[in-house]
Design a protein around this motif. Structure first.
Motif: not given
Length: 306
Positions: A124-127, A131-138
């Motif tokens: 998967i990729v958050t894209g 600093m904009d990526a939510p912790d849950s997606l990381i």
């Protein structure tokens, strides 16, 4: 004396293996038979996972398809049977969940048998910029793209070691070889997957398990929808890759026991440059090739395709 002998051995082997690698540029490697092998592919419900399954289908293997999407998995199974697959088994598995991986792996071993070719493809990729990526997606990115490999290896590697036979395949990324702006968590997850695969391969060699092969795949962006919107500055040098082409190259790499597969071929040169050029010049080249802006127009796959 040991120093002299070992140094001489290294020099002789250096000449031999360099000559071998040079000859392989002109002489195709012999393909091994995979008839009767049990091939497990994670993320088989769409994209590269599905296409790799279809490439294996006519080769006399039994397929075990894992995906979080039951519908996508069933469609891959249907297409694989049309392509001539002997046996196809589908399982719903959330590769981000260690307990689910172990549960489904035990089910596979009971119902189908010991996996001999393991292809860790789910990703998967958050894209988003770091600093904009939510912790849950990381966390999810690392769980699917890296940690899942630990759990599938733990589940299926013991049988391979007992038989001294098997093949471990990591569908990583060129983003696992060089950092990309806007892909911090993705790059970290793919760097981790590559380091893990390399380390386990060395452990197998030191344990005398030379019958267990490893293939690490590092492609540039593939046109599967996962990186929709991403642009390439110089498409002739670094094209957005055709998924069918990538799947064929992956299966060919497995059949010829190729340890590393970088796509397109220009990636081999770029990686060599990364390791020998001054850092400041590397940054200049990164800007020249567009690495600072690959993700500016990222959209990603629509949710309906999940």
């Amino acid at each position: 004396m040991n120093f002299l002998l070992e140094t001489l051995q290294v020099l002789v082997l250096s000449v031999y293996f360099n000559l071998e690698a040079f000859l392989k540029l002109f002489i195709p490697s012999r393909k091994k038979s995979v008839v009767g092998e049990l091939v497990l592919i994670t993320g088989a419900g769409s994209g590269i996972g599905r296409l790799v399954a279809l490439e294996f289908a006519p080769l006399g293997v039994s397929l075990v398809l894992w995906d979080i999407s039951q519908e996508g998995n069933k469609e891959t199974a249907r297409l694989a049977k049309e392509k001539g697959a002997r046996k196809v088994h589908t399982y719903v598995c959330d590769c981000s969940d260690k307990a689910d991986v172990y549960r489904v792996a035990d089910q596979v071993k009971r119902e189908v048998g010991d996996v001999s070719i393991l292809i860790n493809n789910a990703g998967i990729v958050t894209g988003k910029k770091f600093m904009d990526a939510p912790d849950s997606l990381i966390e999810k990115t690392l769980e699917v793209n890296t940690m899942a490999h630990f759990w599938t290896y733990k589940a299926f590697l013991p049988a391979m070691m007992a038989n001294n036979h098997g093949h471990l395949v990591s569908i990583a990324s060129s983003a696992g070889l060089i950092g990309v702006s806007g892909l911090a968590d993705y790059c970290a997850s793919k760097f981790g997957a590559i380091g893990f695969a390399e380390s386990v391969a060395l452990e197998m060699l030191t344990a005398g398990k030379d019958g267990i092969k490893t293939t690490i795949v590092c492609p540039y962006f593939i046109n599967t929808g996962m990186f929709d919107g991403c642009q390439t500055k110089w498409p002739r040098l670094l094209p957005i890759l055709d998924p069918a082409y990538v799947a064929k190259k992956i299966v060919n790499a497995i059949l010829t026991d190729q340890v590393y597969l970088l796509l397109p071929r220009a990636m081999y040169v770029l990686m060599a440059f990364k390791n020998i050029l001054p850092v400041k010049l590397g940054m200049v080249l990164g800007a020249y090739f567009g690495a600072l802006n690959f993700m500016d127009s990222f959209r990603g796959r629509e949710k309906k395709d999940k």
